[in-house]
Scaffold this motif. Structure first.
Motif, PDB file in Angstrom:
ATOM      1  N   GLU A 168       0.819  -1.223   0.000  1.00 59.09           N
ATOM      2  CA  GLU A 168       0.000   0.000   0.000  1.00 59.09           C
ATOM      3  C   GLU A 168       0.851   1.271   0.000  1.00 59.09           C
ATOM      4  N   LEU A 169       2.092   1.154  -0.434  1.00 57.25           N
ATOM      5  CA  LEU A 169       2.948   2.344  -0.552  1.00 57.25           C
ATOM      6  C   LEU A 169       2.680   3.007  -1.907  1.00 57.25           C
ATOM      7  N   PRO A 170       2.988   4.303  -2.043  1.00 60.10           N
ATOM      8  CA  PRO A 170       2.708   5.000  -3.305  1.00 60.10           C
ATOM      9  C   PRO A 170       3.754   4.696  -4.380  1.00 60.10           C
ATOM     10  N   VAL A 171       3.511   3.691  -5.181  1.00 59.46           N
ATOM     11  CA  VAL A 171       4.498   3.211  -6.160  1.00 59.46           C
ATOM     12  C   VAL A 171       4.325   3.948  -7.492  1.00 59.46           C
ATOM     13  N   GLN A 172       5.436   4.294  -8.115  1.00 62.04           N
ATOM     14  CA  GLN A 172       5.387   4.934  -9.438  1.00 62.04           C
ATOM     15  C   GLN A 172       6.393   4.281 -10.382  1.00 62.04           C
ATOM     16  N   ILE A 173       6.098   4.399 -11.682  1.00 58.63           N
ATOM     17  CA  ILE A 173       7.061   3.914 -12.681  1.00 58.63           C
ATOM     18  C   ILE A 173       7.731   5.137 -13.279  1.00 58.63           C
ATOM     19  N   ASN A 177      11.566   1.983 -17.073  1.00 57.36           N
ATOM     20  CA  ASN A 177      11.080   0.868 -16.266  1.00 57.36           C
ATOM     21  C   ASN A 177      11.669   0.836 -14.867  1.00 57.36           C
ATOM     22  N   ASP A 178      11.947   1.995 -14.312  1.00 57.18           N
ATOM     23  CA  ASP A 178      12.409   2.022 -12.929  1.00 57.18           C
ATOM     24  C   ASP A 178      11.198   2.180 -12.030  1.00 57.18           C
ATOM     25  N   ILE A 179      11.240   1.500 -10.891  1.00 54.26           N
ATOM     26  CA  ILE A 179      10.125   1.604  -9.956  1.00 54.26           C
ATOM     27  C   ILE A 179      10.574   2.485  -8.785  1.00 54.26           C
ATOM     28  N   TYR A 180       9.763   3.495  -8.521  1.00 55.93           N
ATOM     29  CA  TYR A 180      10.100   4.484  -7.502  1.00 55.93           C
ATOM     30  C   TYR A 180       9.059   4.512  -6.395  1.00 55.93           C
ATOM     31  N   ILE A 181       9.509   4.812  -5.184  1.00 53.88           N
ATOM     32  CA  ILE A 181       8.583   5.158  -4.097  1.00 53.88           C
ATOM     33  C   ILE A 181       9.122   6.444  -3.481  1.00 53.88           C
ATOM     34  N   ASN A 182       8.251   7.435  -3.366  1.00 49.39           N
ATOM     35  CA  ASN A 182       8.643   8.743  -2.811  1.00 49.39           C
ATOM     36  C   ASN A 182       9.944   9.272  -3.428  1.00 49.39           C
ATOM     37  N   ASN A 183       9.987   9.264  -4.752  1.00 48.70           N
ATOM     38  CA  ASN A 183      11.107   9.822  -5.522  1.00 48.70           C
ATOM     39  C   ASN A 183      12.433   9.080  -5.378  1.00 48.70           C
ATOM     40  N   ARG A 184      12.403   7.871  -4.853  1.00 44.87           N
ATOM     41  CA  ARG A 184      13.642   7.088  -4.787  1.00 44.87           C
ATOM     42  C   ARG A 184      13.417   5.714  -5.401  1.00 44.87           C
ATOM     43  N   LYS A 185      14.494   5.223  -6.028  1.00 47.60           N
ATOM     44  CA  LYS A 185      14.361   3.957  -6.771  1.00 47.60           C
ATOM     45  C   LYS A 185      14.347   2.749  -5.829  1.00 47.60           C
ATOM     46  N   ILE A 186      13.345   1.887  -6.034  1.00 48.88           N
ATOM     47  CA  ILE A 186      13.223   0.697  -5.191  1.00 48.88           C
ATOM     48  C   ILE A 186      13.452  -0.580  -5.999  1.00 48.88           C
ATOM     49  N   SER A 187      13.280  -0.462  -7.331  1.00 50.20           N
ATOM     50  CA  SER A 187      13.407  -1.662  -8.165  1.00 50.20           C
ATOM     51  C   SER A 187      13.820  -1.270  -9.581  1.00 50.20           C
ATOM     52  N   GLY A 188      14.608  -2.144 -10.197  1.00 50.66           N
ATOM     53  CA  GLY A 188      15.024  -1.917 -11.577  1.00 50.66           C
ATOM     54  C   GLY A 188      14.766  -3.164 -12.408  1.00 50.66           C
ATOM     55  N   ILE A 189      14.555  -2.964 -13.699  1.00 51.02           N
ATOM     56  CA  ILE A 189      14.214  -4.086 -14.583  1.00 51.02           C
ATOM     57  C   ILE A 189      15.171  -4.089 -15.781  1.00 51.02           C
ATOM     58  N   LEU A 190      15.673  -5.260 -16.096  1.00 52.54           N
ATOM     59  CA  LEU A 190      16.575  -5.422 -17.242  1.00 52.54           C
ATOM     60  C   LEU A 190      16.035  -6.551 -18.102  1.00 52.54           C
ATOM     61  N   ASP A 221      26.965   6.918  -2.858  1.00 57.20           N
ATOM     62  CA  ASP A 221      26.363   7.600  -4.006  1.00 57.20           C
ATOM     63  C   ASP A 221      24.912   7.174  -4.246  1.00 57.20           C
ATOM     64  N   LEU A 222      24.497   6.062  -3.628  1.00 54.10           N
ATOM     65  CA  LEU A 222      23.108   5.602  -3.822  1.00 54.10           C
ATOM     66  C   LEU A 222      22.173   6.122  -2.732  1.00 54.10           C
ATOM     67  N   ARG A 223      22.782   6.563  -1.606  1.00 52.51           N
ATOM     68  CA  ARG A 223      21.964   6.824  -0.411  1.00 52.51           C
ATOM     69  C   ARG A 223      20.822   7.804  -0.667  1.00 52.51           C
ATOM     70  N   SER A 228      14.233   1.293   0.032  1.00 48.91           N
ATOM     71  CA  SER A 228      13.791  -0.101   0.165  1.00 48.91           C
ATOM     72  C   SER A 228      12.395  -0.102   0.785  1.00 48.91           C
ATOM     73  N   LEU A 229      11.751  -1.255   0.758  1.00 51.01           N
ATOM     74  CA  LEU A 229      10.428  -1.332   1.386  1.00 51.01           C
ATOM     75  C   LEU A 229      10.546  -1.050   2.877  1.00 51.01           C
ATOM     76  N   TYR A 230      11.662  -1.507   3.488  1.00 53.59           N
ATOM     77  CA  TYR A 230      11.856  -1.249   4.921  1.00 53.59           C
ATOM     78  C   TYR A 230      11.941   0.255   5.194  1.00 53.59           C
ATOM     79  N   VAL A 231      12.756   0.953   4.391  1.00 48.92           N
ATOM     80  CA  VAL A 231      12.932   2.401   4.612  1.00 48.92           C
ATOM     81  C   VAL A 231      11.586   3.117   4.475  1.00 48.92           C
ATOM     82  N   GLU A 232      10.794   2.716   3.507  1.00 49.95           N
ATOM     83  CA  GLU A 232       9.538   3.427   3.244  1.00 49.95           C
ATOM     84  C   GLU A 232       8.422   3.086   4.217  1.00 49.95           C
TER      85      GLU A 232
END
Ligand code: BTN
Length: 320
Positions: A168-173, A177-190, A221-223, A228-232
């Motif tokens: 139930e977090l606010p997920v965006q693409i 094809n990067d998946i973001y939550i609150n303007n930070r990347k949580i998942s990548g697709i290759l 440089d990623l911080r 992550s789901l935990y952080v969010e």
């Protein structure tokens, strides 16, 4: 060392073990003990440290296995054959090997840790043990090569929906094809493919997910860019639960794509799209196009309208 340390901690059952005792039992300095504890925490072990009492192992990380991943999985094909290895160089390679050995459509190669995880444009992808999830799905679609790039957008919708429904977090693409939550990347697709002449043989959809990393676990440089789901959410998530939700969602959207074509995917993708109808910059190497993001067209190609009203089709690159 890790094994010995865990053994001493486990022997203590409900009791604490001091840094001094550990350093004597293991024959290393107290600073080394502390460093090993930090590494274990990064892997998802919950270790309490209390002044004058010592360390207490409170929780072990969840273990992944083929049996757990498949238990109660309600898909027809996706994930029904799963190849699991705790540590691999890249699950893309594991999936390719499985394909060469004749594995069926929908096979998933899963790892708890990747030592050489690959991202788009030859970037690296961090996949630390216990806290991340790496999966590569082998599919054998009967499509033309022109339609192939659409699969990445199918996967993006599937990941977005799986994460949104489960957490139930606010997920965006973020295009492509990067998946973001609150303007930070949580998942990548290759996505990678194998074709012969004009015929698609197979495609491998590789998905990397940040599940239980703490903010401090991301490299410098990623911080600011990764999450992550935990952080969010402030809580730990079961990787098996997330993986099963992903398989179900991927199968649903893949089947829609194969049976009905791209239109439903396009609509769903735009629903999740970050920067939709907003001013953006598309960067392709040293070329930059500035315009309003109009969405994606029927082929899945990004459309930008510049200030003169000209519409540009963007096939690759990054969006800012
Ligand atoms: C990106 O954001 O650039 C794409 C990252 C894709 C990472 C996944 S993790 C599973 C699979 N194995 C890899 O080596 N890469 C993909």
């Amino acid at each position: 060392m890790k094994h010995n340390l865990l053994q001493v901690l486990a022997e203590m059952k409900d009791g604490y073990v001091s840094g001094q005792q550990l350093s004597e039992r293991l024959g290393v300095s107290r600073t080394a003990v502390w460093k090993h504890m930090e590494n274990l925490r990064k892997e998802g072990y919950v270790i309490e440290a209390v002044p004058r009492k010592g360390y207490l192992l409170k929780e072990r990380p969840e273990t992944l296995s083929e049996a757990e991943i498949k238990a109660g999985l309600s898909t027809q094909s996706i994930g029904q054959t799963t190849v699991y290895q705790p540590t691999v160089t890249s699950t893309q390679t594991l999936a390719k090997e499985a394909y060469r050995e004749g594995t069926p459509h929908g096979t998933a190669a899963v790892a708890s840790e990747q030592t050489g995880g690959r991202g788009r444009m030859e970037r690296l992808w961090e996949s630390p043990e216990q806290t991340s999830l790496s999966v590569s799905i082998v599919v054998k679609p009967d499509i033309s090569l022109r339609e192939a790039p659409q699969l990445t957008l199918v996967a993006a919708v599937a990941v977005a929906e799986a994460l949104q429904h489960t957490t139930e977090l606010p997920v965006q693409i973020k295009w492509p094809n990067d998946i973001y939550i609150n303007n930070r990347k949580i998942s990548g697709i290759l996505t990678e493919m194998q074709a012969e002449a004009d015929k698609m043989q197979m495609m491998i959809v590789g998905i990397g997910l940040n599940i239980n990393q703490k903010q401090t676990h991301f490299l410098d440089d990623l911080r600011e860019k990764a999450t992550s789901l935990y952080v969010e959410s402030g809580k730990e998530w079961s990787r098996v639960q997330i993986l099963q939700a992903l398989f179900i969602s991927f199968e649903k959207w893949y089947d829609i794509w194969i049976e009905n074509g791209f239109e439903d995917i396009r609509e769903a993708w735009e629903k999740y799209a970050a920067l939709y109808k907003r001013p953006v910059k598309a960067v392709q190497g040293n070329k930059t196009i500035v315009g309003h993001m109009m969405g994606i067209n029927r082929e899945g190609v990004l459309q930008l309208k510049d200030e003169n009203g000209n519409v540009h089709s963007i096939y690759s690159g990054d969006l800012e």
